[in-house]
Design a protein around this motif. Structure first.
Motif, PDB file in Angstrom:
ATOM      1  N   ARG A 114       0.822  -1.208   0.000  1.00 48.60           N
ATOM      2  CA  ARG A 114       0.000   0.000   0.000  1.00 48.60           C
ATOM      3  C   ARG A 114       0.859   1.262   0.000  1.00 48.60           C
ATOM      4  O   ARG A 114       0.516   2.258  -0.639  1.00 48.60           O
ATOM      5  CB  ARG A 114      -0.924  -0.016   1.214  1.00 48.60           C
ATOM      6  CG  ARG A 114      -2.021   1.030   1.151  1.00 48.60           C
ATOM      7  CD  ARG A 114      -2.959   0.877   2.312  1.00 48.60           C
ATOM      8  NE  ARG A 114      -3.974   1.904   2.291  1.00 48.60           N
ATOM      9  CZ  ARG A 114      -4.784   2.176   3.317  1.00 48.60           C
ATOM     10  NH1 ARG A 114      -4.681   1.470   4.430  1.00 48.60           N
ATOM     11  NH2 ARG A 114      -5.674   3.132   3.224  1.00 48.60           N
ATOM     12  N   LYS A 131       3.821   1.584  -1.369  1.00 52.34           N
ATOM     13  CA  LYS A 131       4.331   1.735  -2.731  1.00 52.34           C
ATOM     14  C   LYS A 131       3.258   2.276  -3.665  1.00 52.34           C
ATOM     15  O   LYS A 131       3.516   3.165  -4.486  1.00 52.34           O
ATOM     16  CB  LYS A 131       4.851   0.398  -3.254  1.00 52.34           C
ATOM     17  CG  LYS A 131       5.358   0.483  -4.693  1.00 52.34           C
ATOM     18  CD  LYS A 131       5.770  -0.864  -5.241  1.00 52.34           C
ATOM     19  CE  LYS A 131       6.194  -0.723  -6.710  1.00 52.34           C
ATOM     20  NZ  LYS A 131       6.587  -2.023  -7.309  1.00 52.34           N
ATOM     21  N   GLN A 132       2.047   1.751  -3.548  1.00 55.37           N
ATOM     22  CA  GLN A 132       0.958   2.171  -4.416  1.00 55.37           C
ATOM     23  C   GLN A 132       0.581   3.631  -4.212  1.00 55.37           C
ATOM     24  O   GLN A 132      -0.077   4.228  -5.072  1.00 55.37           O
ATOM     25  CB  GLN A 132      -0.255   1.274  -4.184  1.00 55.37           C
ATOM     26  CG  GLN A 132      -0.054  -0.163  -4.649  1.00 55.37           C
ATOM     27  CD  GLN A 132      -1.169  -1.096  -4.214  1.00 55.37           C
ATOM     28  OE1 GLN A 132      -1.926  -0.789  -3.281  1.00 55.37           O
ATOM     29  NE2 GLN A 132      -1.280  -2.241  -4.863  1.00 55.37           N
ATOM     30  N   ASN A 133       0.990   4.204  -3.079  1.00 55.69           N
ATOM     31  CA  ASN A 133       0.669   5.595  -2.792  1.00 55.69           C
ATOM     32  C   ASN A 133       1.899   6.499  -2.860  1.00 55.69           C
ATOM     33  O   ASN A 133       1.935   7.547  -2.223  1.00 55.69           O
ATOM     34  CB  ASN A 133      -0.008   5.699  -1.426  1.00 55.69           C
ATOM     35  CG  ASN A 133      -1.458   5.254  -1.467  1.00 55.69           C
ATOM     36  OD1 ASN A 133      -2.349   6.026  -1.806  1.00 55.69           O
ATOM     37  ND2 ASN A 133      -1.686   3.990  -1.146  1.00 55.69           N
ATOM     38  N   GLU A 171       5.750  -5.772  -4.074  1.00 54.77           N
ATOM     39  CA  GLU A 171       4.957  -6.764  -4.809  1.00 54.77           C
ATOM     40  C   GLU A 171       5.505  -8.165  -4.579  1.00 54.77           C
ATOM     41  O   GLU A 171       4.744  -9.139  -4.530  1.00 54.77           O
ATOM     42  CB  GLU A 171       4.944  -6.418  -6.295  1.00 54.77           C
ATOM     43  CG  GLU A 171       4.185  -5.119  -6.601  1.00 54.77           C
ATOM     44  CD  GLU A 171       4.112  -4.810  -8.080  1.00 54.77           C
ATOM     45  OE1 GLU A 171       4.606  -5.636  -8.880  1.00 54.77           O
ATOM     46  OE2 GLU A 171       3.571  -3.746  -8.434  1.00 54.77           O
TER      47      GLU A 171
END
Length: 257
Positions: free
Chosen positions: A195, A197-199, A209
């Motif tokens: 999360r 990384k995704q932000n 991942e």
């Protein structure tokens, strides 16, 4: 507090009051049927972010210039300047039997190596009995929970160069007893790595991942199947009866339920 039906209806005064009272973004999101990220974005658009304060270790008798820090909404100014842009190291928070030594050693060794490389260091951890929370092991030490909201707050305030999550937990099971506890309970940073990384957080080291693939039992099982590696039978259950049924199916020799 008044009732609101959507995030957009939460004005500056209301969300500021909620944060001062201790409501998390996730709790506010539940109250208005929204998401934590949406509430966070709205809160920041209103200019509401936490302040960083020093823990007063001298009972207010003298100014306490320590690197023991915490965040709060019940303040009007910061106690520090954010000009170091340090590298963040996430500890593993509360410890259980069998996990404290190895995770603490990893966090401390990581911080020391960063210092050897000439990097400023930021440790986030909240177990005061560990070496990683000693006053001289990091340039800045935040006694804070290792949740998504708080880590993001500190990352953005500090304008950090990156975050190391892999020393706050591990994937392997080291032995019959303590290893299980390590795998299940010592992985708070791992749980939020993807999360982060995704932000937009720069996660250093192992790609989140890949961490997710190793941590998610279904994904990891699929990887083993795809490369022809044998694995024990397993299943995911949510009740004692289901667990007993699976145990009876696979068998445990003389072990009796």
């Amino acid at each position: 507090m008044k009732t609101v039906g959507s995030v957009e209806q939460i004005d500056h005064g209301l969300i500021d009051r909620a944060k001062r009272m201790g409501f998390s973004d996730a709790q506010i999101a539940d109250l208005v049927a929204s998401t934590e990220d949406t509430v966070r974005a709205h809160r920041k658009s209103l200019g509401i972010t936490p302040f960083v304060k020093r823990i007063d270790t001298l009972a207010a008798e003298y100014p306490a210039h320590t690197n023991y820090l915490y965040t709060t909404y019940n303040a009007s100014e910061h106690d520090v300047e954010f000009n170091e842009h340090g590298t963040m190291v996430l500890g593993s928070g509360v410890y259980r039997i069998g996990s404290s030594v190895e995770f603490d050693w990893c966090a401390v060794t990581c911080a020391r190596k960063l210092r050897d490389m000439g990097k400023r260091t930021i440790m986030i951890n909240y177990n005061p009995e560990t070496v990683s929370t000693d006053f001289d092991e990091a340039d800045r030490l935040y006694f804070e929970e290792l949740g998504y909201e708080r880590v993001m707050d500190i990352y953005e305030l500090e304008q950090s160069q990156g975050v190391i999550v892999s020393v706050g937990g591990e994937f392997s099971i080291s032995n019959k007893y303590s290893g299980y506890l390590c795998h299940e309970l010592g992985q708070l940073p791992q749980n939020i790595a993807l999360r982060l990384k995704q932000n937009g957080v720069k996660v250093l080291g192992t790609d989140p991942e890949k961490i997710d693939t190793a941590e998610d039992r279904h994904k990891f099982s699929s990887v083993l199947d795809s490369i022809g590696v044998d694995q024990p039978q397993w299943c995911e259950v949510t009740s004692l009866d289901a667990a007993k049924a699976f145990a009876k199916k696979v068998g445990y020799g003389s072990f009796q339920l």
